[in-house]
Scaffold this active site. Structure first.
Site, short mmCIF file in Angstrom:
data_model
loop_
_atom_site.label_atom_id
_atom_site.label_comp_id
_atom_site.label_asym_id
_atom_site.label_seq_id
_atom_site.Cartn_x
_atom_site.Cartn_y
_atom_site.Cartn_z
N ASN A 1 0.83 -1.21 0.00
CA ASN A 1 0.00 0.00 0.00
C ASN A 1 0.86 1.26 0.00
O ASN A 1 0.60 2.20 -0.75
CB ASN A 1 -0.90 0.01 1.24
N GLU B 1 -6.36 -7.38 4.97
CA GLU B 1 -5.70 -8.27 4.00
C GLU B 1 -5.79 -9.73 4.45
O GLU B 1 -5.00 -10.57 4.04
CB GLU B 1 -4.24 -7.85 3.81
#
Lengths: 371, 282
Positions: A247, A282
């Site tokens: 990210n 996640e």
């Protein structure tokens, strides 16, 4: 100003008038009867298909629509405008194969009805440009009509009608068909919206996997089933390694792409009875009914290897990601509830992370384990 | 003679039509195949059916309250099913209630006059290149609403007033005003208001039976006045005794036409008129 007053002429006029009135009353009676019958059928249809299950609606239409419309044959196709595909949802044609899918362009008449957004009517299909020269021994009379099913100018399907007892189609018939088609459109659209809402309520918006709430309900049921039938049940928890770095380096949009790619692998490798879900962030989960820990190990490893082989490209750089997996098998002696199974798999996942990542660790493997 | 009150007319939800007329329309509707169907062709020559269709189309139910001025607009809005039901529920006009026959009003002539006026008004509007030829046609068809209402409800009284007007050589309007305190013109206007018709149709109903010297402000009323006058002149009068018409010159001036132009148009207008006359009626 006034008509002849001669008695004889007046009698003649009265006689003529009474004959006309008699004919008129007879005709009014017939037509009003027909209107009432149409209304009864429409109300009956409304009662029959006021359902939220599309499958049920399709089944009822197959059994009843021809009687409701006073028509011999019908077929109802649902239209997927994104794929431009028509799916045969309901019909009463003998011999027509089930699960029929057509491309929009495969049927010129339905294509026209969809493109123009209005019904296509031909009194003789064998002479129409759509089916020129085609003979169908099924039909006694050759008229056909294709009516697009529309909701607020969006086409959701097509209703095709052929043949009736009368052998022709009057404007009253047509008007009735159009009213029924409108009602069917609304009912189907409502059922589709309901199914979509139901699907969305149990699905994770990004990955299309089951969401946490739905997954937890399923797990609870599977645990009960496993306890009752003594059948094996395993759970796999998967977590993307160093996801924060992805990210931070490539952006959240790209992080989402990674999650979707992993979800796609999960969907592909899951068996029909398995359930894949997004646990949060996640982290993913897999419920594996009728599967012991060693079976779950094989599946988890297969997924891990597939993910490892994935290649992502961003800003000219190619990179890969890995996942860690923790698996646990439900142990009815040592575990009370589904939360214990989650705890065991989570513990195993933690160990996988602690011991180097990109690996699968089995929890509750031995008696010394917490569980 | 029964006491006649305007409320009798305002309570009506429509006018009855001639049985043969309704039968023709219904037979056409039921035998016509969906392929070659034009609902407008079936209903456009019956004033009573036209009034009922306009009344329904102008209700708030369909979202165009007081905005539908022509049968064409109404047919598009309501659809064939609703129109069929309107025709189906049109009451039958009983013409021969009076056993002696003396008080039998000549409905056929009145219906024919309204039909011819409609055809002429529609054609005149086209020749004048008005965009609202359909409204002019409809205006012509319903211009006699008040007379038709009187004839349906009180035929004997109307006949008597017509006779009085002829005997005294005064207009029917003035006889009605003297006897009733209101005229068929007032009745038509009030009924159209009660039924929620658009302003232009109400004005037309008001102006088309106006006095000879009155000024007509709008072209729709002018076209219908001229059509009514021509129908009368060419042999299709309403048979209402002494009738009054707006002066020809005033109409010509309003519509910006000349005697010569009208003479040029006459063959075409006569042809249209004959077609309207030939529309089958029992």
């Amino acid at each position: 100003m006034s008509q002849p007053v001669n008695e004889e002429q007046l009698e003649k006029l009265k006689k003529q008038e009474s004959m006309v009135i008699r004919r008129l009353l007879k005709m009014q009676n017939n037509m009003l009867g027909e209107s009432l019958l149409h209304m009864d059928h429409l109300i009956y249809l409304q009662k029959s298909i006021s359902l939220v299950s599309l499958k049920e609606i399709e089944k009822i239409l197959a059994n009843k629509l021809s009687y409701i419309l006073f028509i011999k044959y019908f077929s109802l196709f649902l239209y997927d405008k994104n794929k431009r595909i028509l799916r045969l949802a309901s019909h009463n044609h003998p011999g027509l194969k089930e699960n029929l899918f057509l491309r929009q362009s495969d049927s010129e008449v339905m294509d026209q009805a969809i493109t123009l957004g209005r019904y296509i009517l031909e009194q003789d299909f064998s002479k129409s440009r759509y089916f020129k020269g085609v003979k169908n021994p099924l039909f006694q009379f050759n008229f056909f009509i294709s009516i697009p099913l529309m909701i607020e100018n969006e086409i959701i399907g097509v209703l095709n009608l052929n043949d009736n007892e009368k052998g022709y189609l009057t404007v009253t018939d047509l008007d009735y068909y159009l009213n029924v088609a409108e009602f069917i459109s609304l009912t189907i659209s409502n059922a589709q919206s309901f199914e979509k809402a139901e699907r969305l309520s149990i699905t994770d918006g990004l990955t299309g996997l089951s969401n946490r709430q739905y997954f937890q309900g399923l797990l609870k049921n599977e645990v009960l089933r496993s306890r009752r039938y003594h059948s094996p049940l395993s759970l796999v928890m998967l977590d993307v390694d160093h996801f924060k770095n992805i990210n931070d380096t490539y952006g959240h949009q790209h992080g989402d792409d990674v999650l979707m790619a992993i979800a796609s692998i999960l969907k592909r490798l899951c068996r029909s009875q398995d359930v894949a879900g997004r646990y949060g962030g996640e982290e993913f989960v897999l419920i594996l009914p009728e599967t012991n820990a060693s079976g779950a190990w094989v599946i988890a490893e297969r997924i891990r290897e597939k993910v490892e082989k994935l290649r992502f490209k961003q800003d000219g750089k190619i990179y890969s990601v890995t996942i860690s997996c923790g698996i646990a098998q439900f142990d009815k002696e040592k575990m009370q509830a589904d939360s214990d199974l989650i705890g065991a798999a989570d513990e195993a996942l933690y160990q996988a992370k602690e011991t180097g990542r990109n690996k699968t660790v089995q929890g509750n493997r031995n008696a010394g384990n917490k569980y | 003679m029964p006491a006649i009150n305007i409320s009798d007319f305002l309570a009506l939800d429509g006018l009855p039509s001639l049985p043969g007329q309704i039968l023709n329309v219904l037979e056409e509707i039921s035998r016509t195949s969906a392929m070659d169907y034009n609902i407008l062709q079936k209903i456009q020559y019956d004033p009573a059916i036209a009034l009922r269709v306009l009344r329904v189309a102008n209700t708030p139910l369909y979202g165009y309250a007081a905005q539908i001025s022509s049968l064409q607009q109404a047919a598009g809005l309501l659809g064939p099913g609703a129109i069929k039901n309107i025709v189906l529920t049109t009451p039958i006009l009983e013409r021969y209630q009076d056993k002696t026959g003396i008080n039998t009003f000549d409905y056929s002539s009145l219906w024919l006059h309204m039909r011819v006026t409609a055809a002429l008004a529609g054609n005149l509007a086209s020749l004048l290149q008005f965009r609202e030829a359909d409204v002019c046609f409809t205006g012509g068809l319903i211009h006699g609403t008040g007379v038709a209402a009187l004839a349906s409800c009180y035929p004997a009284a109307l006949l008597e007033w017509i006779k009085t007007a002829e005997r005294e050589q005064v207009s029917l309007l003035s006889v009605e005003r003297g006897k009733l305190g209101l005229t068929h013109r007032d009745i038509g206007v009030r009924m159209a208001e009660a039924w929620g018709f658009p302003g232009q149709l109400i004005d037309m109903l008001d102006y088309c039976y106006t006095s000879e010297t009155a000024c007509i402000p709008d072209k729709l009323s002018g076209v219908v006045c001229l059509a009514r006058r021509l129908a009368h002149q060419w042999g299709y009068a309403a048979n209402l005794g002494v009738d009054s018409f707006v002066e020809r010159e005033k109409l010509f001036s309003l519509l910006n036409i000349s005697e010569k132009k009208l003479a040029d148009w006459t063959p075409q207008l006569l042809e249209t008129m004959e077609l309207a006359v030939q529309v089958q009626e029992e």
